[in-house]
Design an enzyme around this catalytic site. Structure first.
Site, PDB file in Angstrom:
ATOM      1  N   ARG A   1     117.347  61.075  38.340  1.00 50.86           N
ATOM      2  CA  ARG A   1     117.155  61.671  39.662  1.00 50.86           C
ATOM      3  C   ARG A   1     118.469  62.358  40.021  1.00 50.86           C
ATOM      4  O   ARG A   1     119.543  61.776  39.919  1.00 50.86           O
ATOM      5  CB  ARG A   1     116.747  60.630  40.699  1.00 50.86           C
ATOM      6  CG  ARG A   1     117.683  59.420  40.832  1.00 50.86           C
ATOM      7  CD  ARG A   1     117.266  58.546  42.021  1.00 50.86           C
ATOM      8  NE  ARG A   1     117.927  57.254  42.009  1.00 50.86           N
ATOM      9  CZ  ARG A   1     119.140  57.005  42.489  1.00 50.86           C
ATOM     10  NH1 ARG A   1     119.848  57.996  43.009  1.00 50.86           N
ATOM     11  NH2 ARG A   1     119.652  55.788  42.454  1.00 50.86           N
TER      12      ARG A   1
ATOM     13  N   HIS B   1     118.792  57.794  45.976  1.00 48.58           N
ATOM     14  CA  HIS B   1     117.626  56.949  45.746  1.00 48.58           C
ATOM     15  C   HIS B   1     116.558  57.212  46.792  1.00 48.58           C
ATOM     16  O   HIS B   1     115.368  57.271  46.484  1.00 48.58           O
ATOM     17  CB  HIS B   1     118.041  55.473  45.785  1.00 48.58           C
ATOM     18  CG  HIS B   1     116.898  54.518  45.768  1.00 48.58           C
ATOM     19  ND1 HIS B   1     116.333  54.016  46.934  1.00 48.58           N
ATOM     20  CD2 HIS B   1     116.188  53.991  44.759  1.00 48.58           C
ATOM     21  CE1 HIS B   1     115.336  53.212  46.619  1.00 48.58           C
ATOM     22  NE2 HIS B   1     115.224  53.174  45.316  1.00 48.58           N
TER      23      HIS B   1
ATOM     24  N   TYR C   1     128.587  55.924  43.708  1.00 50.52           N
ATOM     25  CA  TYR C   1     128.446  55.093  42.506  1.00 50.52           C
ATOM     26  C   TYR C   1     128.201  55.902  41.233  1.00 50.52           C
ATOM     27  O   TYR C   1     128.004  55.326  40.161  1.00 50.52           O
ATOM     28  CB  TYR C   1     127.326  54.055  42.694  1.00 50.52           C
ATOM     29  CG  TYR C   1     125.982  54.623  43.113  1.00 50.52           C
ATOM     30  CD1 TYR C   1     125.077  55.106  42.168  1.00 50.52           C
ATOM     31  CD2 TYR C   1     125.608  54.664  44.453  1.00 50.52           C
ATOM     32  CE1 TYR C   1     123.843  55.615  42.548  1.00 50.52           C
ATOM     33  CE2 TYR C   1     124.370  55.168  44.840  1.00 50.52           C
ATOM     34  CZ  TYR C   1     123.496  55.643  43.882  1.00 50.52           C
ATOM     35  OH  TYR C   1     122.278  56.145  44.249  1.00 50.52           O
TER      36      TYR C   1
END
Length: 368
Positions: A267, A271, A281
């Site tokens: 992706r 999220h 991250y």
């Protein structure tokens, strides 16, 4: 010193070697495995590309609607078009789809009106009021729970003697760490239920990287414990995803039992729109690596080389899709606003006395 009965390193190595990644197109759209090229007509190839472009536009417009406060929860899909739409392309409308919350594009392609998908995102009850001929359930929010539900449906298909009808369901790499996923595969494998399981491995369970979730080198190898075939496929390669999915569907429909397919994908964004920031991250190198493997660029190059695609055709499709989504958003806006009393009525088939009292209380307030 006595010889050891088992060479553990060799054993692990043999397991890892059993799950090579299936690929047909490289990142530049060049054919690298002609032997397994799927038998798709030029018209079907174009249709698949159209669905993928449509999905990218749906993503872009959904993000815009979310920023405007016109959507509720939304899980971005940019980057996963091949994993989602090329897999769905291998199934029939008579097959049953059990999606996760990121699988709205497949759900719409299966027959759900876009306006209802938007209402579902807003938490409106009408977003779950599916047409009778739509063989699907609303997206599952509980991680991995759709595997249990889909397994039950597939076992029911087998018991009912449904011919040439299967169930297919999706979860992510994070979902593959949930107990429901193992239970669903194990039970389906035991009864040879006609089902295809997907693990869309996009590298992160929200912010938890894949390597921190499992020591397994391939998530597809988790199928072995359930006694079913497991395959790993390049999830950015629409032809490979379609070819593997088509074979899996045929295998399940023929009464051979389930298949697990792990799609290696990415992706490109967060999220979800619920406060996630992937730059906290993920390194920039990760974004650069996967964007170079964009499924739309890869397939666009392949089709353009065959003389089947053009910039003009794509721009026309984008304009048309934007207008369709605009109209769907307007239609969703026109749905009657949900009231608390309606939420309670929709939640319970047979409400208890305390819920009845609450419904009456809120109805009284809402009528003023």
């Amino acid at each position: 010193m006595a010889k050891q009965p088992v060479d553990y390193e060799a054993l692990l190595g043999s397991i890892e070697a059993s799950f090579p990644m299936v690929q047909i197109l490289d990142k530049d759209g060049k054919v690298v495995n002609e032997d397994i090229m799927p038998d798709l007509s030029d018209e079907e190839l174009v249709e698949l590309m159209e669905r993928m472009v449509w999905s990218r536009v749906l993503h872009d417009r959904s993000m815009a609607l979310a920023r405007q406060g016109r959507l509720g929860f939304y899980a971005p899909t940019m980057g996963q078009e091949a994993s989602q739409l090329a897999s769905h392309f291998a199934f029939k409308k008579t097959d049953w789809l059990y999606p996760g919350y990121r699988d709205v594009p497949q759900l719409i392609q299966h027959g759900l009106p876009v306006s209802q998908a938007f209402l579902w995102s807003r938490g409106h009850v009408e977003g779950n009021n599916y047409p009778e001929d739509l063989n699907a359930i609303p997206p599952q929010i509980i991680i991995g729970a759709q595997y249990i539900q889909a397994m039950g449906n597939a076992v029911g298909q087998k018991l009912a003697g449904k011919e040439d009808q299967v169930t297919f369901t999706y979860t992510g790499d994070g979902g593959s760490s949930q107990g429901d996923v193992y239970e669903g595969m194990n039970f389906a494998g035991r009864y040879k239920a006609p089902i295809v399981f997907y693990i869309q491995n996009n590298g992160y369970a929200i912010s938890t990287p894949r390597e921190k979730q499992s020591a397994a080198k391939a998530l597809a190898q988790k199928a072995a414990a359930a006694g079913i075939p497991g395959i790993q496929v390049d999830g950015m390669d629409p032809l490979a995803v379609y070819a593997v999915s088509k074979q899996a569907r045929e295998w399940a429909a023929a009464g051979n039992g389930p298949v697990l397919i792990e799609t290696i994908t990415s992706r490109f964004g967060p999220h979800s729109t619920s406060g996630d920031d992937p730059t906290r991250y993920r390194e920039q190198e990760s974004f650069d690596y996967w964007e170079q493997r964009d499924p739309l660029i890869r397939f666009r190059n392949f089709l353009t080389e065959k003389g089947l695609w053009s910039t003009e055709r794509e721009e026309e499709l984008i304009t048309q899709t934007k207008e369709e989504i605009k109209q769907a958003a307007k239609e969703a806006d026109q749905a009657p606003k949900m009231k608390i009393s309606k939420f309670l009525e929709s939640m319970y088939d047979a409400p208890g006395q305390n819920i009845k009292e609450q419904i009456e209380k809120y109805q009284a307030k809402e009528s003023k």
